[in-house]
Design a protein around this motif. Structure first.
Motif, mmCIF file in Angstrom:
data_model
loop_
_atom_site.group_PDB
_atom_site.id
_atom_site.type_symbol
_atom_site.label_atom_id
_atom_site.label_comp_id
_atom_site.label_asym_id
_atom_site.label_seq_id
_atom_site.Cartn_x
_atom_site.Cartn_y
_atom_site.Cartn_z
ATOM 1 N N MET A 168 0.914 -1.201 0.003
ATOM 2 C CA MET A 168 0.089 0.080 0.005
ATOM 3 C C MET A 168 0.891 1.302 0.162
ATOM 4 N N GLN B 203 2.190 1.834 -3.547
ATOM 5 C CA GLN B 203 1.299 2.251 -4.400
ATOM 6 C C GLN B 203 0.932 3.720 -4.054
ATOM 7 N N LEU B 204 0.947 4.128 -2.788
ATOM 8 C CA LEU B 204 0.522 5.471 -2.302
ATOM 9 C C LEU B 204 1.459 6.480 -2.908
ATOM 10 N N SER C 129 1.158 6.806 -6.499
ATOM 11 C CA SER C 129 0.102 7.736 -6.800
ATOM 12 C C SER C 129 0.480 9.334 -6.660
#
Lengths: 266, 381, 525
Positions: C336, C339-340, C343
């Motif tokens: 996570m 991916q954070l 992004s």
């Protein structure tokens, strides 16, 4: 089959001679952890068929002694012989268990996710090899044996129950039952009545005396409960700081000034 | 062996056989019928790509089953199972490379294209035999099995357990990944093995071959399920669980956890190898990224999501997680890693028994409620 | 003032008669044929006049002009000056003197030789270095002359080597012998290359033997330097591994928590550095840009400490006693976080610049440079280790932390807030990872996958060194770094790394609890 591979000691003048006629022989066993001597040149001889109780304050080395006998801990030095000439210091836990030494732990350890019946089935004396275990089928006679043990330890009505759901005392009994299933020649019981009610304690003492009666197996019982030790009425060994402080009948060791000092002094 | 097959037939109950029959009906009858017999323009038609996708899921399910045996039942969390999967895949890939023969870009009958490209003069010794299908099929189980046996023997004998074992299995697959990235290894380096033409004489481009591979995956998964079921319901299965819950206690009963774990680990690696060998012809490529530690950890999450310690849970989990992955990487790719990451956390924190556990729980709650209402109604009446 | 001094120096160096020759030779450059020009250039070069260098440079560049009356002019960014007198002149009718490639080469070589006589020591040093790299027998006299006049020791050493090199080609064996004796003390692979032909087959047996001896002594020295280079690189890699692993030694070693998101903490630290850099670039004057790294260290620590505390309170504390589940959950966290960051910052690499004080390096013998960023990282890593050891050993927090890990119920009974200590300990481990990220941003790419590259390695360090021992982590990291780098010349980078991994896997069989294992009943489990 196993006997061929057992490491043995048979020096004419070595410990083999001194160990003659014993089922368990410890001599000069020393274990230290980070400088702390858990066992300090401990020596102990147990005759076949003998029932022995071991007492001693916390940290006297009782559990470490059992660890050494069952192969969990390797001694720094000293001899540990089973059945006169089998060197236990060179075997691992499962080999020692297969040899005929069973152990009940201080904290009851049963397989919580298995049923009471399955716990006993695993303890049942069978070929322990992986493939034999894979293709094992319970015979009618073996099932009866398990049923008999269930009766003996008073868990007959809980056979299908998960072992994890048993009470503390019941777990102790189940573990004793597992010892019985293994049909061992030497049983080591570490505080078998800890956490039991008086009635349960009494029943346990009876069971132990029953096991010792026919002299086919030897028992070592470690216990704090003096009432229980008295009920067993066996020879007592007092451990202190990793070595034997006194040995004899309960009355004799209780009268021993050194023992009194250790327990009451300081 | 006769007693084995007899046991195999009796080890399950009626529910098991019903379940298996339903599974066989869906995967072996319904899917082929929807794909082949239903006309293409019908809404019920199952396109070819879906057959291959289902075939891939079946391979993942087999891999999850292998992982469940060793982790769910025996408590050994291997973070290197992707390596066994990949090795099985490379073994069959090597066969398919040899089967290309002189149809490659360079038209060299003796050497695969990438070796010609690297200016190699002759086939390395370890490629010999892979032109024979039987040899390749044997290697599919022998290579992962042998690696698992040696690795497991070293590790279990030294009583490396828990997280330590996980970490060194991860290091193992990482080292293999680095090794297979090297061109000098002779496995196609970065690009791996690809451009396969046919398998056992069947053209890989044909839908019928794809259907055949899919059916083979389904049958093998069914057989593996029966084998796993036989093991976990045997006394050995109970000893495995005992090892998982209290390893040292098992030792004091005279069993050798080392031998038991080694048996399960090796068998599991072989199953993973078979899964890889079924997978690679369906996707048409095998490269070193299959060895990446992330892949291996993902297998654990399939099993955990489905419900570890139950065989059907492992299969369910593989289908559920991979189904979600296919859908989400298409619909919202940036969300996929968030979901996967969240799955790891939710499963470990909130549903230790996975989907199967949830199902059992809700069933129990439902049952309890209906019992309560019945009692109430009875009292009212 | 300076001009006056230079003029005086020029007067001292060149006699007037010399100057007349010089003027004539310069004029002769404006010959018709290229071969005549070449002869004229040779004549001019043979004069050994320092001013000729500028003339040759200009001629090679096509900036040398001749007026109708034969005066030679040098053009410099649009203005003309007399090549002999140096006076600025107007030149409307001047024509460029043409050159061809052969001539241009000769002119440059000549300019190089003449650079040896230049009054500027920087130019002399450059000329001496290029002379050493490409010895030219024709320039032998110039080099000798320059050596005699040279006063700067560094240039003198270069020149005497150059002379020795030229002597190697001399027909007199005695010259060759003395040259070999002089060159034997070198540690330059180029010198070995020069001596090699003599060692292989000089006509004079004595020279041959001396050359062989000199080659082997140079090779020994080069070998030692090579080992020194490898050791430095090994220590450098070891310090990187150590930085990545110290935080893990806290979370895994002290708390027994396997944090698979540890690599992502490093990554967050690196991205904090990037953000601080951008902020400093935007808000502060460029002179203060180098400060960003100093600011980034506390910022990265605070950011990752906070993330660590958050994770411990929301996820990890519910998983104590379940190490395998902790491992999986933290892996989920790592996915996570990756991916954070992807992004927020995009998937591509982010540029983190080295501040000026970290670029460059100290050049040592044999052309080997200790780069400042590596040196700074080694020192920084030791500082972090010492600071952590001090915190654990002497601070109240360290005392509480040890108390909680050794006997949780007792610590709790004594009023130690065990939950807060857990959170702070995990935060500390994460914060150190963040600081490591600051350092690692200086030597590698800053991308969302940054942490993944370190995770296996840092686990190996901790497991190899022994869990729960900072000393073990230090020894583990340094020995892995060294072994890796010492293996590299023989096995290559990738295979070296594979061998190290295999070696650790085998090592753990023998010492399952690492090099510096805690012994005792408590760890028997």
């Amino acid at each position: 089959m196993l006997d061929d591979a057992m490491p043995t000691i048979d020096m004419p003048a070595g410990p083999g001679v001194l160990a003659a006629g014993s089922i368990l022989y410890l001599d000069g066993v020393t274990v230290s952890f980070d400088g702390f001597r858990a066992l300090n040149s401990l020596s102990l001889v147990l005759a076949p068929g003998e029932l022995r109780t071991i007492v001693g304050p916390n940290g006297a080395g009782k559990t470490t002694m059992m660890d050494v006998i069952t192969g969990k801990t390797r001694p720094d030095k000293g001899d540990v012989l089973f059945d006169q000439n089998i060197d236990l210091t060179r075997l691992d836990e499962s080999a020692i268990a297969t040899l005929g030494i069973g152990r009940k732990f201080q904290k009851p350890t049963v397989f919580e996710h298995l049923s009471v019946f399955e716990n006993l089935e695993l303890a049942l004396k069978t070929n322990r090899s992986t493939l034999a275990t894979l293709f094992f089928r319970l015979s009618g006679q073996q099932a009866e044996q398990i049923a008999a043990t269930l009766q003996r330890v008073g868990l007959a009505d809980k056979a299908r129950q998960q072992a994890g759901s048993l009470s503390h005392g019941q777990k102790q009994w189940l573990e004793i039952g597992m010892l019985l299933m293994q049909d061992q020649r030497l049983l080591l019981l570490d505080e078998p009545v800890a956490g039991m009610t008086d009635a349960e304690t009494e029943a346990t003492a009876e069971l132990i005396l029953d096991l010792a009666r026919d002299k086919t197996r030897s028992l070592v019982v470690v216990e704090h409960d003096m009432e229980f030790v008295r009920a067993l009425g066996a020879k007592v060994t007092v451990l202190h700081e990793g070595s034997v402080l006194a040995e004899g009948s309960l009355d004799a060791v209780q009268a021993n000034p050194k023992v009194v000092e250790v327990y009451l002094g300081r | 062996m006769t007693s084995f097959s007899a046991r195999l037939l009796t080890c399950g109950n009626r529910r098991l056989w019903t379940g298996l029959a339903v599974g066989a009906l869906v995967f072996l009858v319904l899917v082929p019928v929807l794909n082949l017999a239903v006309p293409v323009d019908s809404a019920l038609h199952l396109p070819n790509y879906m057959v291959t996708l289902l075939g891939k899921y079946l391979c993942y399910a087999l891999l999850a089953l292998a992982m469940d045996l060793v982790w769910g039942y025996c408590g050994v969390l291997s973070l290197g199972h992707g390596a066994f999967f990949a090795l099985g895949g490379y073994a069959i890939g090597m066969y398919m490379m040899r089967a290309i023969g002189s149809r490659g870009v360079y038209g060299n009958a003796d050497l695969p294209d990438f070796m010609v490209f690297l200016n190699w003069q002759e086939l390395p010794w370890y490629w010999f035999g892979f032109s024979q299908p039987w040899f390749a099929l044997l290697m599919v189980v022998v290579i992962p099995g042998a690696l698992a046996f040696v690795f497991g023997w070293l590790a279990f004998r030294s009583r490396i357990t828990g997280v330590y074992l996980s970490i060194i299995t991860q290091a193992m697959t990482y080292a293999l990944m680095l090794a297979f990235f090297r061109n000098e290894m002779g496995f196609g380096g970065n690009n791996g093995l690809t451009d396969f033409k046919d398998i056992f004489g069947f053209d890989l481009a044909l839908p019928s071959t794809k259907m055949g591979l899919y059916l083979a995956s389904a049958v093998v998964l069914g057989l593996a399920f029966l084998l796993a079921r036989f093991i976990v319901t045997s006394k050995l299965g109970r000893v495995m669980m005992a090892v998982r819950d209290a390893e040292s206690r098992v030792r004091f009963l005279g069993y050798s956890p080392t031998a038991i774990k080694l048996f399960v680990f090796t068998l599991s690696a072989m199953l993973a190898g078979v899964a890889g060998a079924l997978y690679v012809p369906q996707v048409g490529i095998i490269n070193p990224s299959e060895f990446s530690p992330a892949n291996s950890i993902e297998i654990a999450i399939w099993v955990a999501v489905g419900g570890r310690g139950t065989l059907i849970g492992a299969i369910l989990g593989a289908f559920a997680v991979n189904g979600a992955k296919t859908w989400l990487t298409g619909a919202a790719p940036e969300l996929w890693l968030f979901l996967l990451g969240a799955l790891f956390i939710i499963v470990t924190l909130g549903m230790p028994k996975g989907l199967i556990g949830l199902w059992a729980q809700s069933k129990a709650r439902l049952f309890r409620r209906s019992a309560v209402t019945e009692e109430k109604e009875a009292r009212h009446a | 003032m300076l001009k006056l001094v230079l003029a005086l120096v020029a007067l001292l160096v060149c006699s007037p008669a010399y100057a007349d020759d010089f003027a004539g030779a310069v004029r002769a450059l404006n010959a018709d044929s290229f071969s005549d020009k070449l002869t004229a250039a040779d004549t001019l070069a043979a004069l050994g006049d320092g001013r000729a260098a500028a003339v040759f440079e200009a001629m090679a560049d096509g900036r040398l002009y001749a007026t109708a009356d034969g005066t030679i002019l040098i053009e410099q960014s649009g203005s003309y000056r007399d090549a002999v007198s140096g006076a600025t002149v107007a030149a409307s009718d001047a024509a460029a003197i043409t050159v061809n490639n052969r001539l241009r080469g000769a002119l440059r070589a000549a300019a190089g030789q003449l650079g040896l006589l230049n009054s500027d020591p920087v130019i002399r040093q450059q000329a001496a270095e290029s002379m050493l790299a490409t010895p030219n027998p024709d320039a032998a006299d110039t080099v000798r002359k320059a050596l005699a006049a040279e006063t700067v020791p560094a240039i003198k050493a270069l020149l005497s080597q150059a002379v020795a090199r030229l002597d190697l080609a001399d027909s007199d064996p005695a010259h060759r012998l003395s040259a070999i004796a002089q060159l034997a003390a070198s540690s330059d692979p180029q010198v070995r290359g020069l001596l090699q032909p003599l060692a292989d087959g000089d006509s004079d047996p004595q020279v041959k033997a001396a050359a062989q001896k000199a080659v082997s002594s140079i090779e020994n020295r080069l070998g030692l330097i090579g080992i020194g280079v490898n050791i430095f690189q090994g220590i450098s890699l070891g310090s990187v591994l150590l930085l990545a692993a110290i935080g893990l030694a806290v979370t895994f070693g002290v708390m027994g928590v396997i944090n698979m998101a540890h690599g992502e903490m490093i990554m967050l630290g690196a991205y904090s550095t990037f953000v601080v850099q951008e902020a400093v670039r935007a808000l502060l004057p460029p002179d203060y840009f180098g400060l960003y790294l100093v600011i980034a260290v506390p910022v990265a620590f605070v950011v990752t400490f906070a993330v660590g505390v958050l994770l411990e309170r929301t996820v990890i504390r519910f998983l104590y006693g379940r190490p395998l589940e902790t491992m999986l959950a933290t892996w989920g966290i790592s996915l996570m976080l990756q991916q954070l960051v992807r992004s927020l910052f995009g998937a591509s690499n982010r540029e983190v610049a080295n501040p000026a004080w970290m670029t460059g390096g100290i050049e040592l013998i044999g052309g080997f440079t200790l780069t400042y960023n590596r040196v700074v990282i080694i020192l920084f890593c030791l500082a972090v280790l010492l600071a952590l050891a001090a915190v654990l050993r002497w601070s109240r927090f360290g005392l509480f932390m040890r108390a909680v890990t050794q006997n949780r119920p007792m610590a709790s009974a004594m009023g130690i807030p065990t939950g807060r200590i857990d959170a702070a300990t995990f935060g500390l481990g994460s914060g150190i990872a963040g600081i490591a990220g600051v350092a690692l941003s200086q030597i590698g790419n800053v991308s969302p996958n940054l942490g993944q590259g370190y995770i296996v390695d840092s686990f190996m360090v901790v497991v190899f060194g022994g869990v729960g021992s900072l000393w073990g982590t230090l020894v583990g990291a340094l020995s892995l770094g060294l072994v890796n780098k010492l293996l590299e010349p023989y096995a290559g980078a990738m295979l070296g790394k594979i061998l190290v991994l295999v070696a650790i896997i085998l090592f753990i069989q023998k010492r399952p609890r690492g090099l510096f294992a805690l012994k005792g009943r408590s760890v028997e489990g």
